[in-house]
Scaffold this active site. Structure first.
Site, PDB file in Angstrom:
ATOM      1  N   ASP A   1      37.678  40.073  62.369  1.00 17.64           N
ATOM      2  CA  ASP A   1      38.323  39.175  63.330  1.00 17.64           C
ATOM      3  C   ASP A   1      39.799  38.988  63.004  1.00 17.64           C
ATOM      4  O   ASP A   1      40.282  39.407  61.958  1.00 17.64           O
ATOM      5  CB  ASP A   1      37.594  37.817  63.389  1.00 17.64           C
ATOM      6  CG  ASP A   1      37.280  37.250  62.015  1.00 17.64           C
ATOM      7  OD1 ASP A   1      37.894  37.686  61.028  1.00 17.64           O
ATOM      8  OD2 ASP A   1      36.418  36.363  61.930  1.00 17.64           O
TER       9      ASP A   1
ATOM     10  N   ASN B   1      28.719  26.404  60.469  1.00 21.61           N
ATOM     11  CA  ASN B   1      27.965  26.255  61.723  1.00 21.61           C
ATOM     12  C   ASN B   1      27.180  27.524  62.075  1.00 21.61           C
ATOM     13  O   ASN B   1      26.693  27.664  63.192  1.00 21.61           O
ATOM     14  CB  ASN B   1      28.898  25.864  62.878  1.00 21.61           C
ATOM     15  CG  ASN B   1      29.960  26.919  63.158  1.00 21.61           C
ATOM     16  OD1 ASN B   1      29.996  27.959  62.507  1.00 21.61           O
ATOM     17  ND2 ASN B   1      30.828  26.650  64.113  1.00 21.61           N
TER      18      ASN B   1
ATOM     19  N   HIS C   1      28.402  30.619  62.157  1.00 21.34           N
ATOM     20  CA  HIS C   1      29.135  31.708  62.814  1.00 21.34           C
ATOM     21  C   HIS C   1      29.271  32.917  61.886  1.00 21.34           C
ATOM     22  O   HIS C   1      29.267  32.792  60.664  1.00 21.34           O
ATOM     23  CB  HIS C   1      30.490  31.244  63.367  1.00 21.34           C
ATOM     24  CG  HIS C   1      31.581  30.999  62.363  1.00 21.34           C
ATOM     25  ND1 HIS C   1      32.355  29.866  62.383  1.00 21.34           N
ATOM     26  CD2 HIS C   1      32.048  31.739  61.340  1.00 21.34           C
ATOM     27  CE1 HIS C   1      33.248  29.933  61.418  1.00 21.34           C
ATOM     28  NE2 HIS C   1      33.082  31.056  60.760  1.00 21.34           N
TER      29      HIS C   1
ATOM     30  N   GLU D   1      31.238  31.987  67.545  1.00 25.75           N
ATOM     31  CA  GLU D   1      30.880  30.582  67.420  1.00 25.75           C
ATOM     32  C   GLU D   1      29.616  30.272  68.216  1.00 25.75           C
ATOM     33  O   GLU D   1      29.364  30.891  69.250  1.00 25.75           O
ATOM     34  CB  GLU D   1      32.030  29.718  67.968  1.00 25.75           C
ATOM     35  CG  GLU D   1      33.351  29.883  67.222  1.00 25.75           C
ATOM     36  CD  GLU D   1      33.428  29.036  65.964  1.00 25.75           C
ATOM     37  OE1 GLU D   1      32.392  28.813  65.304  1.00 25.75           O
ATOM     38  OE2 GLU D   1      34.533  28.584  65.653  1.00 25.75           O
TER      39      GLU D   1
HETATM   40  C1  GLP Z   1      35.805  32.244  58.820  1.00 21.46           C
HETATM   41  C2  GLP Z   1      35.890  33.739  59.174  1.00 21.46           C
HETATM   42  C3  GLP Z   1      34.647  34.439  58.812  1.00 21.46           C
HETATM   43  C4  GLP Z   1      34.200  33.965  57.459  1.00 21.46           C
HETATM   44  C5  GLP Z   1      33.703  32.548  57.576  1.00 21.46           C
HETATM   45  C6  GLP Z   1      33.409  31.876  56.259  1.00 21.46           C
HETATM   46  O1  GLP Z   1      36.170  31.414  59.842  1.00 21.46           O
HETATM   47  N1  GLP Z   1      36.234  34.036  60.517  1.00 21.46           N
HETATM   48  O2  GLP Z   1      34.853  35.840  58.830  1.00 21.46           O
HETATM   49  O3  GLP Z   1      33.181  34.753  56.961  1.00 21.46           O
HETATM   50  O4  GLP Z   1      34.533  31.786  58.387  1.00 21.46           O
HETATM   51  O5  GLP Z   1      34.599  31.561  55.580  1.00 21.46           O
HETATM   52  P1  GLP Z   1      34.615  31.044  54.104  1.00 21.46           P
HETATM   53  O6  GLP Z   1      34.213  32.172  53.234  1.00 21.46           O
HETATM   54  O7  GLP Z   1      36.054  30.626  53.864  1.00 21.46           O
HETATM   55  O8  GLP Z   1      33.680  29.895  54.022  1.00 21.46           O
END
Ligand code: GLP
Length: 242
Positions: free
Chosen positions: A68, A137, A139, A144
């Site tokens: 992303d 959440n 995702h 989302e």
């Molecule tokens: C983010 C990214 C994801 C990531 C997730 C968890 O928003 N878009 O690709 O895997 O949320 O992030 P984190 O590892 O900082 O908890």
């Protein structure tokens, strides 16, 4: 059946994730790797960079596809996922930037950018191994809830929960983008293998819903249950709801 592997802490989980990726790279030096950003992956990239420096891994022939990118952040902005990947992984391993793909979230035509990204993945023969984190959440990437579990790469609005969780990525005075381009869930499920990494108690509930709950758009990561080759590397805290 998701292959769940538990480790005592985040450091051990990151080392196991890195070893998993390196094993796949040894088997296929021109590996097509899907890459995720986020705090969970930082120690994984640190381990991969250490392996590169120790001569245990050669990433020169790999190609990478980010899951992303924020819309409207220039690649030079250090909060952009392109800059994040360069800082944590691409620059230290010295990989040719032309081998590293990110959705063009600065494009004038964002819809065309989503189609181009799908085409770029197809052009290299698809993703061999996709690294995924998980949001609190549920995702994956920026899909989302409620997510289209059959969706392809697309433009998405970010939820307040995700914006709050990621606020730390932005310098004071920079307004975080509220939109992103993300690989769709179906795009992700096309990967031949998926490596889900989650650490910390904050991911406990999301992991339980993703791995044990029903396939549900309200928990986009639950779609991973329909993929035949998913390995989940978890630390004890993230696995504590299983
Ligand atoms: C983010 C990214 C994801 C990531 C997730 C968890 O928003 N878009 O690709 O895997 O949320 O992030 P984190 O590892 O900082 O908890």
């Amino acid at each position: 059946m998701i292959d769940i592997r538990r480790f005592p802490d985040a450091q051990n989980a990151a080392a196991a994730a890195a070893d998993f990726i390196i094993a796949r790279l040894h088997a296929k030096p021109d590996l097509v790797l899907g890459v995720a950003t986020g705090a969970t992956m930082v120690p994984v990239y640190r381990q991969l960079v250490a392996a590169h420096r120790a001569g245990r891994a050669n990433f020169a022939r790999m190609r990478c596809f980010s899951v992303d990118e924020y819309v409207g952040l220039p690649p030079a902005n250090k909060a952009s996922f392109r800059a994040t990947m360069a800082a944590h992984f691409y620059d230290p391993i010295g990989i040719d930037p032309a081998r590293c793909f990110v959705p063009d979230a600065m494009a004038a035509d964002l819809l065309a950018a989503t189609h181009n990204y799908e085409a770029a993945i197809v052009a290299v023969g698809g993703i061999d191994l996709l690294m995924l984190g998980i949001g609190t959440n549920g995702h994956i990437g920026f899909n989302e809830p409620p997510a289209d579990l059959a969706g392809r790469t697309c433009l998405v609005d970010l939820t307040a929960e995700t914006l709050a969780a990621n606020a730390h990525q932005f310098d004071a005075g920079i307004l975080p983008p509220k939109r992103a381009i993300t690989m769709g869930v179906a795009t992700m499920l096309d990967a031949r293998e998926i490596l889900l990494v989650a650490t910390g108690a904050g991911k406990r509930e999301a992991i339980a819903r993703a791995l044990l709950g029903p396939l549900d758009p309200a928990c986009p990561a639950s779609a991973l249950q329909s993929h035949p080759h998913v390995v989940a590397i978890l630390d004890a805290a993230a696995a504590s709801g299983l």
